[in-house]
Design a protein around this motif. Structure first.
Motif, mmCIF file in Angstrom:
data_model
loop_
_atom_site.group_PDB
_atom_site.id
_atom_site.type_symbol
_atom_site.label_atom_id
_atom_site.label_comp_id
_atom_site.label_asym_id
_atom_site.label_seq_id
_atom_site.Cartn_x
_atom_site.Cartn_y
_atom_site.Cartn_z
ATOM 1 N N ASP A 150 -6.084 3.603 2.410
ATOM 2 C CA ASP A 150 -6.933 4.498 1.623
ATOM 3 C C ASP A 150 -7.806 3.723 0.647
ATOM 4 O OD1 ASP A 150 -6.820 6.437 -1.189
ATOM 5 O OD2 ASP A 150 -7.631 7.299 0.658
ATOM 6 N N SER A 151 -7.279 2.623 0.108
ATOM 7 C CA SER A 151 -8.078 1.804 -0.813
ATOM 8 C C SER A 151 -9.279 1.187 -0.095
ATOM 9 C CB SER A 151 -7.209 0.702 -1.418
ATOM 10 O OG SER A 151 -6.162 1.241 -2.189
ATOM 11 N N LEU A 152 -9.050 0.711 1.121
ATOM 12 C CA LEU A 152 -10.153 0.158 1.906
ATOM 13 C C LEU A 152 -11.168 1.243 2.253
ATOM 14 C CD1 LEU A 152 -11.258 -2.391 3.410
ATOM 15 C CD2 LEU A 152 -10.066 -1.535 5.438
ATOM 16 N N ASP A 153 -10.675 2.401 2.652
ATOM 17 C CA ASP A 153 -11.573 3.506 3.017
ATOM 18 C C ASP A 153 -12.475 3.876 1.846
ATOM 19 O OD1 ASP A 153 -10.076 3.449 5.326
ATOM 20 O OD2 ASP A 153 -9.005 5.329 4.930
ATOM 21 N N ARG A 154 -11.882 4.014 0.660
ATOM 22 C CA ARG A 154 -12.662 4.410 -0.516
ATOM 23 C C ARG A 154 -13.634 3.301 -0.929
ATOM 24 N NH1 ARG A 154 -9.569 4.476 -4.476
ATOM 25 N NH2 ARG A 154 -7.473 4.282 -3.607
#
Length: 370
Positions: free
Chosen positions: A325-329
């Motif tokens: 999720d951190s990469l996606d955001r």
């Protein structure tokens, strides 16, 4: 002097292989003779290199590597040289260029206890001890202070045997005066419209480099933004697993997986963002190659060179423990913020003017020849 270099495979687009070639050429430029022992050589052989294809076979890589080391030792006994330099960990070296990360650390933190009963573990652990063990006499060319600490933790390597090198970025990776013209040419070649984003992932070993993470991040973008993106992964690896993953994620038409190519400096100029969400990475030379080309970077903190991205303020580094999720955001935020991308680009180009990141091969040759 006669200098023997040992590496299991040479091909033009691998990071370890490019490090080897630069160091060997730097030694040759000082009028020393170069001999290379390898199992496989793909690409042109530089003038004056004596390349010996070691004629051993084995049903497994472990067996081939063991036989490689034995054959090389016998050949060197009959045809001695002044220095033996390794780019893979193995017995019999005088100098080791630490292109790979600490095997023992990965075996003990990323694998279960049963793994340490396997033949694979015993082999690679023994070959690492042959280089880093307290009683070994090998001089070590190290690229990352973090890796130096890990080798000392697991092997008790005396600190005086380590020689910290700066990165070895080829000057041709820097953005030339006509960068805008080259960018337009590259994007035209790839059929990219003016409002489309080219996301670039470079490096052989797609699993280790985190291509699966990049595909998930692409799929997580809002539909309108995702449709404007193209992800190109370039490297010497089998693409089939990732092509299947792209189909399952519904982004196959947005993804191209290409073999290694010789015009990477051009491609860097045509891209909008470098993705490098690696699972582990001793250094990550491609991060610096992107910075000096003015290409913003999105990477993970496990990469040995990720700190340069922070120091230059030329992109975003995802902290450990990694969360998809951190990469996606982060990807969404970088694509949405044009002013930040321009700032990161300018910072990368400014960093290229002053950073000590180009003299790796020359410093390595100093240690080898001293």
């Amino acid at each position: 002097m006669k200098i023997a270099f040992c590496l299991y495979k040479y091909f033009p687009f691998g990071g370890l292989q490019r490090d080897f070639l630069r160091v060997a050429l730097a030694c040759q430029a000082r009028d020393h003779a170069i001999r290379v022992y390898t199992l496989e050589w793909r690409g042109d052989i530089p003038a004056g290199f004596e390349v010996i294809l070691v004629p051993v076979r084995g049903l497994t890589n472990l067996r081939r590597y063991q036989r490689f080391s034995g054959w090389v030792a016998s050949h060197l006994a009959a045809h001695p040289v002044h220095r033996v330099v390794g780019f893979n960990k193995m017995p019999g070296l005088d100098v080791y260029f630490a292109a790979d990360s600490c095997f023992e650390e990965k075996a003990r933190t990323q694998r279960g206890s049963l793994y340490r009963l396997s033949a694979r573990y015993r082999h690679f652990s023994a070959y690492e001890r042959a280089v880093f063990g307290r009683e070994a006499q090998v001089e070590i060319l190290i690229l990352s202070p973090l890796q130096e600490r890990l080798f000392q933790t697991y092997h008790g390597t005396p600190v005086e045997r380590f020689h910290l090198l700066p990165p070895g970025i080829s000057p041709d990776r820097r953005a030339p005066p006509d960068a805008a013209v080259i960018r337009s040419s590259v994007r035209s070649e790839f059929g990219l419209a003016g409002d489309q984003f080219l996301l670039l992932q470079l490096g052989s070993g797609f699993r280790t480099k985190g291509l699966d993470r990049s595909l998930k991040a692409l799929a997580a973008l809002p539909p309108a933004l995702r449709a404007r993106c193209r992800l190109f992964a370039i490297g010497d690896d089998d693409p089939r697993f990732f092509q299947g993953q792209a189909r399952l994620l519904g982004v196959a038409e947005l993804v191209r997986i290409l073999p290694g190519r010789s015009d990477i400096p051009r491609v860097l100029l045509g891209a909008d963002l470098l993705l490098h969400p690696a699972y582990n990475e001793n250094t990550g030379t491609v991060l610096l190659e992107a910075l000096v080309a003015g290409l913003p970077v999105l990477t993970t903190s496990v990469c040995g060179y990720a700190h340069y991205v922070v120091e230059a303020d030329a992109g975003v580094v995802i902290d450990e423990p990694f969360m998809q999720d951190s990469l996606d955001r982060a990807l969404l935020g970088m694509l949405d913020d044009e002013s930040a991308r321009r700032r990161w680009q300018a910072n990368g180009l400014a960093f290229a003017e002053v950073a000590d990141i180009y003299a790796n091969a020359e410093r390595a040759a100093d240690v080898i020849l001293k």
